[in-house]
Design an enzyme around this catalytic site. Sequence first.
Site, PDB file in Angstrom:
ATOM      1  N   GLU A 260       0.661  -1.240  -0.125  1.00 31.98           N
ATOM      2  CA  GLU A 260      -0.042   0.161  -0.014  1.00 31.98           C
ATOM      3  C   GLU A 260       0.744   1.186   0.105  1.00 31.98           C
ATOM      4  OE1 GLU A 260      -2.903  -0.102   2.984  1.00 31.98           O
ATOM      5  OE2 GLU A 260      -4.078  -1.713   2.132  1.00 31.98           O
TER       6      GLU A 260
ATOM      7  N   GLU B 249      -4.994  -8.660   0.970  1.00 28.06           N
ATOM      8  CA  GLU B 249      -5.832  -8.257   2.213  1.00 28.06           C
ATOM      9  C   GLU B 249      -7.268  -8.211   1.988  1.00 28.06           C
ATOM     10  OE1 GLU B 249      -4.616  -4.651   4.305  1.00 28.06           O
ATOM     11  OE2 GLU B 249      -2.498  -5.163   4.132  1.00 28.06           O
TER      12      GLU B 249
END
Length: 815
Positions: free
Chosen positions: A445, A520
């Site tokens: 991320e 995720e």
Amino acid sequence: MIKDFFFTVAARFLIILGFILPVHLLAQQSVKRQTILLDTGWRFHPGNAADPSRDFNYSIANIFSKSGKAENCAINPKFDDKNWKRVQLPHDWAVELPFVKSENFDILSHGFKPVGGLFPETSIGWYRKHFQVSPADSGKRFIIRFDGIFRDAKMWLNGFYLGDNESGYIGVSFDVTDYVDFHHPNTLVVRVDATQYEGWFYEGAGIYRHVWLTLTDELHIAENGVFIYSEMKDGVALVSVETTIRNDKFNQETLGISSFITDRNGKILTRTDEQSIVVKNRSSMEVKQRLKMNEPRLWQLDDPYLYRAVVVLKQNNRITDSVSARFGIRSIRFDPETGFYLNGKNIKIFGVNCHQDHAGVGVALPDYLQFYRIRLLKEMGVNAYRTSHNAPTPEALDACDSLGMLVLDEQRLLNSSPEYLDQFDRLIRRDRNHPSVFLWSIGNEEGMIQTTGFGKRIAQSLIDLQQRLDPTRTCTYAADLPNVFTGINEVIPIRSFNYRHFAVADYHKNHPEQPILGTEMGSTVTTRGIYEKDTINCYLPDQDITSPWWASTAEEWWKLCADQPWWMGGFIWTGFDYRGEPTPFGWPNINSHFGIMDMCGFPKNLYYYYQSWWTNNDVLRISPHWNWNGKVKDGQLIKVWINSNANEVELFLNGNSFGKKIMPRNSHLSWEIPYHQGKLEAVAMKNGKKLISSVETTGKPVQLILTPDKITMIADGMDANIINVTVADSMGREAPDAQNLVRFSLKGDARFIGVGNGDPSSHEADQCGEGKWQRKLFNGKCQLILQSGFKPGNVEIIAESDGLTPSRIILLNRN
């Protein structure tokens, strides 16, 4: 010989790692290479980042003007540390600190512990250890390895600066041969600076992993210098062993090198001929050898068989060094249309993300707790573990190797500077022999750069390094992006999604050549045993109904993924609750709600949803509990959930049926049931087999119950045990809503190292003073973590609570 060292510790640890050699070689190796655990006998004292006078003059004393200069500060070997606190590693000083309310986001995300730049008085830690080395060991090489320190640590031996390690996660080693004193005690000093963070989650502070001292001959195998990999062809495994040999002598030397493979019992299965090599002085060289094995036993999730490869160096018929390393024989393959294959078998990834802290101990987990946590995940049906978002503790990978758990091994930061390339290099070299590691991650991320040319070029540098160091695997990057290709996704071999589950199918349609993984997924937020949202105490219902805006519930993502062969599976956020990130709340909430299990590893209801669809176990779970007297009116409707993989379920209250329902695949069932105390029972049929489960209204709690994970511990001062605490009524039924305060004491050679209960808003101490150990039950449960002593014998644990019958258990410390 090294004093202040327990040989049983090292011996036990080597056996755990599988370093078992034939007897005729073991005797020789024990003389030539010693690996000594330096976890005991440390002294600790806080420093101060803002006041040099309270930081032992660190920034005032001129310590770098002359080599070994260390007067007037704690680096000086003669410094008096007798009033410093005695500690045993692993050690996390942050978990010992009180909670502090702050509006600062990083303090919130780190669990409201006073560590970081805003808290200079509690963000520096000094460690000192004294040990002696026999003159008989002169002429050997001495290497000190720190497995993990949070963070930015500087190290000295006998006043000589060794170096630093900025990373709070990957370990570092130093050859300290030139600084060893053979006639006086040696003093190892570490200054830890935790004023800066690396993550946005609890990271702890201190020397929270093991420290080792290795003694070798000057002609030896380099650290992490054995790389083992294999390929299968027509039932034959071709095993490659690449060895880096180090000659620390001042002359060129001729050596012989050979390798052999043993089974787990030490039986030699195949060996190479001895190969003669010439190694230049003060330099290293690499040697590659190949061995064949017919019909090997493969490393598999349900049979994680491990072999041992042993490399032996000889000079003039004298063994100068020998190293044994565990490895597994297995094949991995990624297909963009059909997913992931292990040993040619298509495997859906049933994964979890995990941070590395646990109730009671913070990030300083004893080795046994690593195995305990992986075992809990296996029982749920998990087959893959993502090391979010950093290099894992080595013992966690040992547990995954031994228990059969795939690992997505992750680099902390997407950065191609020399510092981070070196961190990634150390990570790969350290972990590439682990058969559990099936994929590397170069980062997570990186929202500022992941769609830019910067991100693409950095990713290419990291991908290139990974392929050079480990061409047997590939890598991914965890992108919180929908159907976006620009940037890192243009070059990454495996496209991974953090959330954005709604965009996965479109991305696959546009880029069918790229395998897809969910790194995720989910992120349902729940609090164990709570069934109504409580904004005062910061609790959330323990059902699959609440998730942040960026994420999804379990059913939302898993229904999309389950039947798509090209979507190879995913990693839930997260396997366990962790300190920090108290989404969607703030103070007084001090840990997350994301876990499928709480901080202690107690399952929440969502555990049984995944277990239903990720295993073939017979699962039939009723929730909520049925203790609602005085909380709801008699006859008030209560929503009852059933998680099961049965074909159909019928629900009864006190013998009265409320109907039979068909279980939708990858879903759950629910009823609205009018509350009356008594027995709620589910009767299910699964492929012709009858399953029955029930919850009952329990009576007043009367009896504490202690349930240890095992009854025997190794008396090495390092082994651990997890003791779960519950309370029962007069009929022996567990009370699911008990909140009693429990006090603990013990008799025998052991020590308590942590307590917890899974309450995400509890500000009780995780570690208590001597004679003051206690914890409240949270919805019927709490946990006590015990560490063994060094003396064999019985250890008695006593739990007491006002108004309840105490509980006593006897455990055994043995050699």
